[in-house]
Design a protein around this motif. Structure first.
Motif, PDB file in Angstrom:
ATOM      1  N   LEU A  14     -44.398 -16.987 -23.231  1.00 59.94           N
ATOM      2  CA  LEU A  14     -44.661 -17.552 -24.398  1.00 59.94           C
ATOM      3  C   LEU A  14     -43.542 -18.926 -24.600  1.00 59.94           C
ATOM      4  O   LEU A  14     -43.740 -19.969 -24.972  1.00 59.94           O
ATOM      5  N   ALA A  15     -42.140 -18.437 -24.310  1.00 60.40           N
ATOM      6  CA  ALA A  15     -41.144 -19.225 -24.393  1.00 60.40           C
ATOM      7  C   ALA A  15     -41.330 -20.503 -23.543  1.00 60.40           C
ATOM      8  O   ALA A  15     -40.972 -21.764 -23.672  1.00 60.40           O
ATOM      9  N   ASN A  17     -44.191 -21.623 -22.635  1.00 65.17           N
ATOM     10  CA  ASN A  17     -45.193 -22.260 -23.087  1.00 65.17           C
ATOM     11  C   ASN A  17     -44.839 -23.299 -24.287  1.00 65.17           C
ATOM     12  O   ASN A  17     -45.162 -24.549 -24.472  1.00 65.17           O
ATOM     13  N   TYR A  18     -43.898 -22.750 -25.022  1.00 66.02           N
ATOM     14  CA  TYR A  18     -43.300 -23.727 -25.870  1.00 66.02           C
ATOM     15  C   TYR A  18     -42.435 -24.822 -25.468  1.00 66.02           C
ATOM     16  O   TYR A  18     -42.669 -25.900 -25.949  1.00 66.02           O
ATOM     17  N   ASN A  21     -44.882 -27.497 -24.455  1.00 64.72           N
ATOM     18  CA  ASN A  21     -45.345 -28.120 -25.538  1.00 64.72           C
ATOM     19  C   ASN A  21     -44.432 -29.203 -26.040  1.00 64.72           C
ATOM     20  O   ASN A  21     -44.638 -30.155 -26.642  1.00 64.72           O
ATOM     21  N   ARG A  78     -35.951 -27.485 -32.350  1.00 64.87           N
ATOM     22  CA  ARG A  78     -37.418 -27.402 -32.413  1.00 64.87           C
ATOM     23  C   ARG A  78     -37.980 -25.868 -31.602  1.00 64.87           C
ATOM     24  O   ARG A  78     -38.809 -25.274 -32.123  1.00 64.87           O
ATOM     25  N   PHE A  79     -37.309 -25.894 -30.626  1.00 60.05           N
ATOM     26  CA  PHE A  79     -37.678 -24.449 -29.730  1.00 60.05           C
ATOM     27  C   PHE A  79     -37.476 -23.255 -30.780  1.00 60.05           C
ATOM     28  O   PHE A  79     -38.218 -22.379 -30.995  1.00 60.05           O
ATOM     29  N   LYS A  82     -39.843 -22.774 -33.423  1.00 58.84           N
ATOM     30  CA  LYS A  82     -41.350 -22.143 -32.646  1.00 58.84           C
ATOM     31  C   LYS A  82     -40.978 -20.693 -32.349  1.00 58.84           C
ATOM     32  O   LYS A  82     -41.848 -19.937 -32.381  1.00 58.84           O
ATOM     33  N   ALA A  83     -39.966 -20.463 -32.077  1.00 56.08           N
ATOM     34  CA  ALA A  83     -39.448 -18.913 -31.366  1.00 56.08           C
ATOM     35  C   ALA A  83     -39.201 -17.991 -32.517  1.00 56.08           C
ATOM     36  O   ALA A  83     -39.009 -16.958 -32.248  1.00 56.08           O
TER      37      ALA A  83
END
Length: 88
Positions: A14-15, A17-18, A21, A78-79, A82-83
């Motif tokens: 998932l990290a 993928n972030y 993105n 930004r990361f 999201k996380a």
């Protein structure tokens, strides 16, 4: 500039993928290294026990960011948004 952050409750997949993105590209098949314009992120994953003496365990992803400060600071912010995981 280099900065290391740890995020609990998300997987390495998932990290990655972030980070994709946010403009990155996986450099290896395992997804351990993501590169973007002016930055690189190295991912590792482990299981941690946040409360010793209990069976509680969480996934933790460690992200080692490196790159140009003007590219890296906004990316990390930004990361992290999201996380972020809310308790409840």
């Amino acid at each position: 500039m280099e900065e290391t952050r740890e995020f609990r409750g998300i997987s390495k997949r998932l990290a990655a993928n972030y980070l994709e993105n946010l403009g990155g590209e996986r450099i290896d098949e395992a997804g351990d290294r993501i590169e973007g314009d002016g930055w690189t992120a190295e991912l590792t994953e482990r299981t941690v026990n946040p409360v010793p003496g209990t069976s509680l365990s969480l996934n933790e992803v460690r992200v080692e960011f490196s790159g140009e400060a003007e590219s890296l600071r906004p990316l990390i912010d930004r990361f992290a948004q999201k996380a972020m995981r809310a308790g409840g």
